[in-house]
Scaffold this active site. Structure first.
Site, PDB file in Angstrom:
ATOM      1  N   HIS A  18      -7.329   4.253   7.048  1.00  0.00           N
ATOM      2  CA  HIS A  18      -6.500   3.892   5.718  1.00  0.00           C
ATOM      3  C   HIS A  18      -5.677   5.210   5.389  1.00  0.00           C
ATOM      4  O   HIS A  18      -4.379   5.020   4.633  1.00  0.00           O
ATOM      5  CB  HIS A  18      -7.470   3.485   4.609  1.00  0.00           C
ATOM      6  N   HIS A  64      -3.981   0.543  -5.046  1.00  0.00           N
ATOM      7  CA  HIS A  64      -2.964  -0.755  -5.677  1.00  0.00           C
ATOM      8  C   HIS A  64      -3.475  -1.032  -6.991  1.00  0.00           C
ATOM      9  O   HIS A  64      -4.543  -0.652  -7.548  1.00  0.00           O
ATOM     10  CB  HIS A  64      -3.572  -1.931  -4.949  1.00  0.00           C
ATOM     11  N   MET A  90      -2.116  -7.374   6.831  1.00  0.00           N
ATOM     12  CA  MET A  90      -2.975  -8.120   6.167  1.00  0.00           C
ATOM     13  C   MET A  90      -2.498  -8.796   4.818  1.00  0.00           C
ATOM     14  O   MET A  90      -3.264  -9.167   3.810  1.00  0.00           O
ATOM     15  CB  MET A  90      -4.270  -7.354   5.684  1.00  0.00           C
ATOM     16  N   SER A  91      -1.228  -8.980   4.758  1.00  0.00           N
ATOM     17  CA  SER A  91      -0.710  -9.752   3.538  1.00  0.00           C
ATOM     18  C   SER A  91       0.602 -10.404   3.847  1.00  0.00           C
ATOM     19  O   SER A  91       0.687 -10.767   4.829  1.00  0.00           O
ATOM     20  CB  SER A  91      -0.528  -8.209   2.496  1.00  0.00           C
ATOM     21  N   SER A 134       0.974  -1.242   0.119  1.00  0.00           N
ATOM     22  CA  SER A 134      -0.012   0.051   0.004  1.00  0.00           C
ATOM     23  C   SER A 134       0.962   1.279  -0.114  1.00  0.00           C
ATOM     24  O   SER A 134       1.757   1.360   0.805  1.00  0.00           O
ATOM     25  CB  SER A 134      -0.827   0.161   1.267  1.00  0.00           C
ATOM     26  N   TYR A 140      -8.540 -10.666   2.063  1.00  0.00           N
ATOM     27  CA  TYR A 140      -9.897  -9.986   2.500  1.00  0.00           C
ATOM     28  C   TYR A 140     -10.653  -9.457   1.138  1.00  0.00           C
ATOM     29  O   TYR A 140     -11.958  -9.290   1.484  1.00  0.00           O
ATOM     30  CB  TYR A 140      -9.735  -8.859   3.402  1.00  0.00           C
ATOM     31  N   GLU A 141      -9.919  -9.505   0.140  1.00  0.00           N
ATOM     32  CA  GLU A 141     -10.987  -9.228  -0.942  1.00  0.00           C
ATOM     33  C   GLU A 141     -11.834 -10.413  -1.392  1.00  0.00           C
ATOM     34  O   GLU A 141     -12.709 -10.153  -2.423  1.00  0.00           O
ATOM     35  CB  GLU A 141      -9.998  -8.877  -2.183  1.00  0.00           C
ATOM     36  N   HIS A 153      -5.527  -9.070  -2.096  1.00  0.00           N
ATOM     37  CA  HIS A 153      -5.589  -9.364  -0.443  1.00  0.00           C
ATOM     38  C   HIS A 153      -6.482 -10.722  -0.383  1.00  0.00           C
ATOM     39  O   HIS A 153      -7.639 -10.566  -1.032  1.00  0.00           O
ATOM     40  CB  HIS A 153      -5.812  -8.259   0.387  1.00  0.00           C
ATOM     41  N   ASN A 174       1.565   2.928  11.089  1.00  0.00           N
ATOM     42  CA  ASN A 174       0.673   3.496  12.199  1.00  0.00           C
ATOM     43  C   ASN A 174       0.794   2.556  13.424  1.00  0.00           C
ATOM     44  O   ASN A 174       1.194   1.386  12.966  1.00  0.00           O
ATOM     45  CB  ASN A 174      -0.883   3.277  11.638  1.00  0.00           C
ATOM     46  N   ALA A 212       2.543  -2.293   4.096  1.00  0.00           N
ATOM     47  CA  ALA A 212       2.370  -1.295   5.091  1.00  0.00           C
ATOM     48  C   ALA A 212       1.783  -2.274   6.555  1.00  0.00           C
ATOM     49  O   ALA A 212       1.127  -3.080   6.188  1.00  0.00           O
ATOM     50  CB  ALA A 212       1.325  -0.585   4.558  1.00  0.00           C
TER      51      ALA A 212
HETATM   52  N1  HPA Z   1      -3.167  -3.564  10.840  1.00  0.00           N
HETATM   53  C1  HPA Z   1      -3.321  -4.058   9.952  1.00  0.00           C
HETATM   54  N2  HPA Z   1      -2.872  -3.888   8.732  1.00  0.00           N
HETATM   55  C2  HPA Z   1      -2.313  -2.740   8.489  1.00  0.00           C
HETATM   56  C3  HPA Z   1      -2.035  -1.902   9.723  1.00  0.00           C
HETATM   57  C4  HPA Z   1      -2.683  -2.054  11.133  1.00  0.00           C
HETATM   58  O1  HPA Z   1      -2.792  -1.329  11.772  1.00  0.00           O
HETATM   59  N3  HPA Z   1      -1.666  -0.766   9.125  1.00  0.00           N
HETATM   60  C5  HPA Z   1      -1.481  -1.006   7.879  1.00  0.00           C
HETATM   61  N4  HPA Z   1      -1.774  -2.301   7.469  1.00  0.00           N
END
Ligand code: HPA
Length: 272
Positions: free
Chosen positions: A247, A61, A211-212, A30, A85-86, A83, A235, A113
Site C-alpha cells: 500500500h 481516506h 477495489m472500488s 487513495s 472490503y471494509e 470500500h 503500481n 488508485a
Molecule cells: N490491485 C488492486 N487494487 C489496487 C492496486 C492493485 O494492484 N493498486 C492500487 N489499488
C-alpha cells in the site's frame, strides 16, 4: 428505516446545510483526497455529521463532503470512500452516491488508485475509464429496486459517457496531459490479486485493476447520472514486476503524480 428513507434524510440534511447546488460531484481515491483543499469558499461536512452515513476506515481516506467552487462551477467532493472490503454491503457503500443524486448532481467523476494490467502502462500513468468489468462478485443494485432513481434492469452500455470522454481527451491533449484510456476491472480485495488472476484479467480485456469505483458507477448510472472515471496507475499489478505489492507504493505514486492529477481533474471539470 428503508434505504430510500436513509437517502432522503441525508439529502435533506445536506440541502439544509449548504446553499450550493452542484451539477458535478467528485469521488477521490487513495492518496488523491487533497484535491478538495483546492475548492474556493468551501464548506466541509464530515460524514460523521450526516445521519446514517458509512464511515471510511482505510489509511489515506478521510470521510467528508466538501462543497465549493472550482473552475467557475459549484462542485461537491466526496473525500474518501468506503470500500466493499471494509465489510459493508454494496448498498451501504454507495449510499453517498444516491445522496448526491438526490441533491441534484448530474455528473459523477470517480477517481481511484489502480494496478496496471496493461503492460504498456507504468506507475504514474493516468487512465480514463472507458468501461468496466465487475469482477467483485457483488452488485449494489441487488435488492428491492429504488424506483425513484431508476429501472430494475438499467442499460449500462454507455456508463462512462463517450461524449464526455471525447471532450476530456481533447482538452487533456491541449494541455499536454498524457492520458490513456482503458477498461477497469474491480476485485473485492482486500488482498491484492494473484499473478494468475492478473494474467486472466489481461486476457479478459482489463487494463487496470482495483477495489472500488464499479459500485459507485453502477449506482450513479442507475440514478441517471453520467459517469467519468479516472485511474491513477500506482503500481504494476501482481506478477508484472519481480517485486511485492504494498500500500505504501500506492500512496507514494499517488503523491508523485499529484500535480498532474490535479491538472487532469481541472480539465475534467472544464469539460463537464
Ligand atoms: N490491485 C488492486 N487494487 C489496487 C492496486 C492493485 O494492484 N493498486 C492500487 N489499488
Amino acid at each position: 428505516m428503508t434505504l430510500q428513507d436513509k437517502i432522503t434524510a441525508a439529502a435533506e440534511y445536506l440541502l439544509n446545510k449548504v446553499s450550493l447546488r452542484p451539477r458535478v460531484a467528485l469521488v477521490l481515491g487513495s492518496g488523491l483526497g487533497d484535491y478538495a483543499d483546492t475548492l474556493e469558499n468551501s464548506v466541509k461536512i464530515p460524514y460523521s455529521e450526516i445521519p446514517n452515513f458509512p464511515q471510511p476506515t482505510v489509511e489515506g481516506h478521510t470521510g467528508a463532503f466538501v462543497f465549493g467552487m472550482k473552475e467557475g462551477k459549484p462542485v461537491v467532493v466526496a473525500q474518501g470512500r468506503v470500500h466493499y472490503y471494509e465489510g459493508l454491503a454494496m448498498q451501504e457503500i454507495t449510499l453517498p452516491i444516491r445522496v448526491l443524486a438526490a441533491i441534484g448532481v448530474k455528473i459523477l467523476v470517480l477517481t481511484n488508485a489502480a494496478g496496471g494490467v496493461n503492460l504498456s502502462y507504468k506507475p504514474g500513468t493516468l487512465m480514463l475509464i472507458s468501461d468496466h468489468i465487475n469482477f467483485s462478485g457483488a452488485n449494489p443494485l441487488i435488492g428491492k429496486n429504488l424506483e425513484k432513481f431508476g429501472p430494475r434492469f438499467p442499460d449500462v452500455s454507455d456508463l462512462y459517457a463517450a461524449s464526455l470522454r471525447t471532450e476530456i481527451k481533447k482538452n487533456a491533449a491541449a494541455e499536454n496531459i498524457p492520458l490513456e484510456e482503458g477498461v477497469y476491472l474491480m476485485c473485492s480485495g482486500p488482498n491484492y490479486e494473484t499473478p494468475a488472476e492478473i494474467r486472466a484479467f489481461r486476457t479478459l480485456g482489463a487494463d487496470a485493476v482495483g477495489m472500488s469505483t464499479v459500485p459507485e458507477a453502477l449506482v450513479a448510472g442507475h440514478s441517471g447520472l453520467q459517469v467519468v472515471g479516472v485511474s491513477c496507475i500506482t503500481n504494476m499489478a501482481a506478477g508484472v514486476l519481480p517485486q511485492k505489492l504494498d500500500h505504501s507504493e500506492v500512496v507514494e505514486t499517488a503523491a508523485k503524480v499529484h500535480d498532474l492529477f490535479h491538472k487532469l481533474v481541472d480539465v475534467i471539470l472544464r469539460s463537464c
